[in-house]
Design an enzyme around this catalytic site. Structure first.
Site, mmCIF file in Angstrom:
data_model
loop_
_atom_site.group_PDB
_atom_site.id
_atom_site.type_symbol
_atom_site.label_atom_id
_atom_site.label_comp_id
_atom_site.label_asym_id
_atom_site.label_seq_id
_atom_site.Cartn_x
_atom_site.Cartn_y
_atom_site.Cartn_z
ATOM 1 N N ASP A 181 33.206 19.488 14.438
ATOM 2 C CA ASP A 181 32.203 18.904 13.147
ATOM 3 C C ASP A 181 33.133 18.052 12.784
ATOM 4 O O ASP A 181 34.381 18.168 13.358
ATOM 5 C CB ASP A 181 32.170 19.636 12.561
ATOM 6 C CG ASP A 181 30.919 19.149 11.379
ATOM 7 O OD1 ASP A 181 30.206 18.074 11.736
ATOM 8 O OD2 ASP A 181 30.499 19.734 10.857
ATOM 9 N N ASN A 232 20.543 17.811 15.466
ATOM 10 C CA ASN A 232 20.628 15.790 15.832
ATOM 11 C C ASN A 232 19.493 15.323 15.993
ATOM 12 O O ASN A 232 19.943 14.093 15.974
ATOM 13 C CB ASN A 232 21.418 16.098 16.958
ATOM 14 C CG ASN A 232 23.083 17.130 16.415
ATOM 15 O OD1 ASN A 232 23.948 17.522 16.754
ATOM 16 N ND2 ASN A 232 23.206 16.936 14.815
HETATM 17 C C1 FPP Z 1 29.535 16.369 14.856
HETATM 18 O O1 FPP Z 1 30.275 15.338 14.290
HETATM 19 C C2 FPP Z 1 29.567 16.027 16.453
HETATM 20 C C3 FPP Z 1 28.385 16.227 17.075
HETATM 21 C C4 FPP Z 1 27.067 16.124 16.878
HETATM 22 C C5 FPP Z 1 28.606 16.120 18.451
HETATM 23 C C6 FPP Z 1 29.692 16.390 19.015
HETATM 24 C C7 FPP Z 1 29.928 15.825 20.718
HETATM 25 C C8 FPP Z 1 30.790 15.553 20.949
HETATM 26 C C9 FPP Z 1 32.514 15.835 20.494
HETATM 27 C C10 FPP Z 1 30.919 14.516 22.614
HETATM 28 C C11 FPP Z 1 30.257 15.240 23.859
HETATM 29 C C12 FPP Z 1 30.645 16.688 23.997
HETATM 30 C C13 FPP Z 1 30.769 16.820 26.008
HETATM 31 C C14 FPP Z 1 30.798 18.300 25.251
HETATM 32 C C15 FPP Z 1 31.152 16.084 26.504
HETATM 33 P P1 FPP Z 1 29.513 14.918 13.651
HETATM 34 O O2 FPP Z 1 28.674 13.535 13.326
HETATM 35 O O3 FPP Z 1 28.427 15.788 12.355
HETATM 36 O O4 FPP Z 1 30.883 14.693 12.430
HETATM 37 P P2 FPP Z 1 30.328 14.063 10.422
HETATM 38 O O5 FPP Z 1 29.924 15.567 10.063
HETATM 39 O O6 FPP Z 1 31.789 13.893 10.161
HETATM 40 O O7 FPP Z 1 28.839 12.876 9.866
#
Ligand code: FPP
Length: 248
Positions: free
Chosen positions: A21, A69
């Site tokens: 996150d 998401n």
């Molecule tokens: C959460 O941060 C992250 C995600 C929903 C996506 C995670 C994906 C990756 C790290 C990329 C690819 C992964 C793999 C396994 C190849 P957020 O966007 O919710 O952050 P925020 O809470 O600050 O908005």
């Protein structure tokens, strides 16, 4: 003393799950679009996968995309799906070289065809590897898998194939998408949020939770080692009292 040397290799969790996150906030702090955070998050995925395999973790589950998401802006969802394809293609060679098996939990039938195919091919091409299994939770939510398990079990009962009296924890666990995977002993969530957010709700009944303020794109091997050290300093009682535990 170096952090890695502080880890007791005889007391490693066999399964570590991670809620990655803080990508969006990390990007914002850098004055960049959210997708920049996801792209940099891939570096952390690589670091943690490498650290986990090197130290001897058997299962590493990463929450890459939740069913919730899909509600994000279309541009971000599309970019994430493309990033997954790109990352799987790019990393498959390294996974094989390091004897790491790829697996997935979640409703992958609903992923865009290119993403689904990259994933299915990646799982197929790494199926003989046995050092560590990297499980990607994609279009996953715990409530979705619990409802699905209930429906499957109800159907078997309805068909007369299953006696309701035979339903126990093991049978229910086997109806979940994590069938065959041990429950996570440690769950890490980055970015300062202290929630499970619909992740592995059944499987995390006794899981040790570790929350760190570090945003996912900044998460490095050292942070992972710190979480393992913290885990090893805790006493896991599973409802018993201290004196009942066999000390090792
Ligand atoms: C959460 O941060 C992250 C995600 C929903 C996506 C995670 C994906 C990756 C790290 C990329 C690819 C992964 C793999 C396994 C190849 P957020 O966007 O919710 O952050 P925020 O809470 O600050 O908005």
């Amino acid at each position: 003393m170096d952090l890695k040397a502080k880890i007791n290799l005889d007391k490693l969790p066999s399964h570590v799950a991670v809620i990655m996150d803080g990508n969006g906030r990390w990007a914002k702090n850098h004055g960049k679009p959210r997708v920049f955070g996801h792209r940099n998050g891939v570096t952390s995925v690589r670091e943690v996968t490498e650290a986990a395999a090197e130290i001897g973790i058997e299962y590493l589950t990463l929450y890459a995309f939740s069913t919730e998401n899909w509600n994000r802006p279309k541009l971000e969802v599309n970019a994430l799906m493309r990033l997954l394809v790109e990352t799987i293609h790019k990393e498959i060679h390294t996974l094989n070289k390091n004897n790491i098996r790829l697996n997935a939990i979640g409703d992958i039938s609903k992923l865009p065809e290119k993403t689904r195919k990259a994933l299915v091919d990646g799982i197929h091409n790494t199926r003989h590897n046995d050092r560590m299994t990297l499980v990607l939770a994609l279009n996953y939510s715990a409530k979705w898998e619990i409802i699905k398990a209930v429906k499957d079990i109800a159907t078997r009962v309805g068909n007369g194939d299953l006696d309701p009296e035979a339903i126990d924890e093991d049978l229910f666990s086997d109806a979940l998408s994590t069938k065959g995977i041990p429950n996570p002993e440690l769950l890490i969530r980055t970015s300062g949020e202290s929630r499970l957010s619909n992740f592995l709700l059944w499987q995390a009944a006794y899981t040790e939770l570790y929350f760190t303020p570090v945003f996912w794109p900044d998460f490095r091997k050292g942070h992972f080692y710190q979480a393992l050290i913290d885990f090893q300093e805790r006493e896991r009682r599973f409802g018993k009292i201290s004196e009942q535990l066999i000390k090792s």
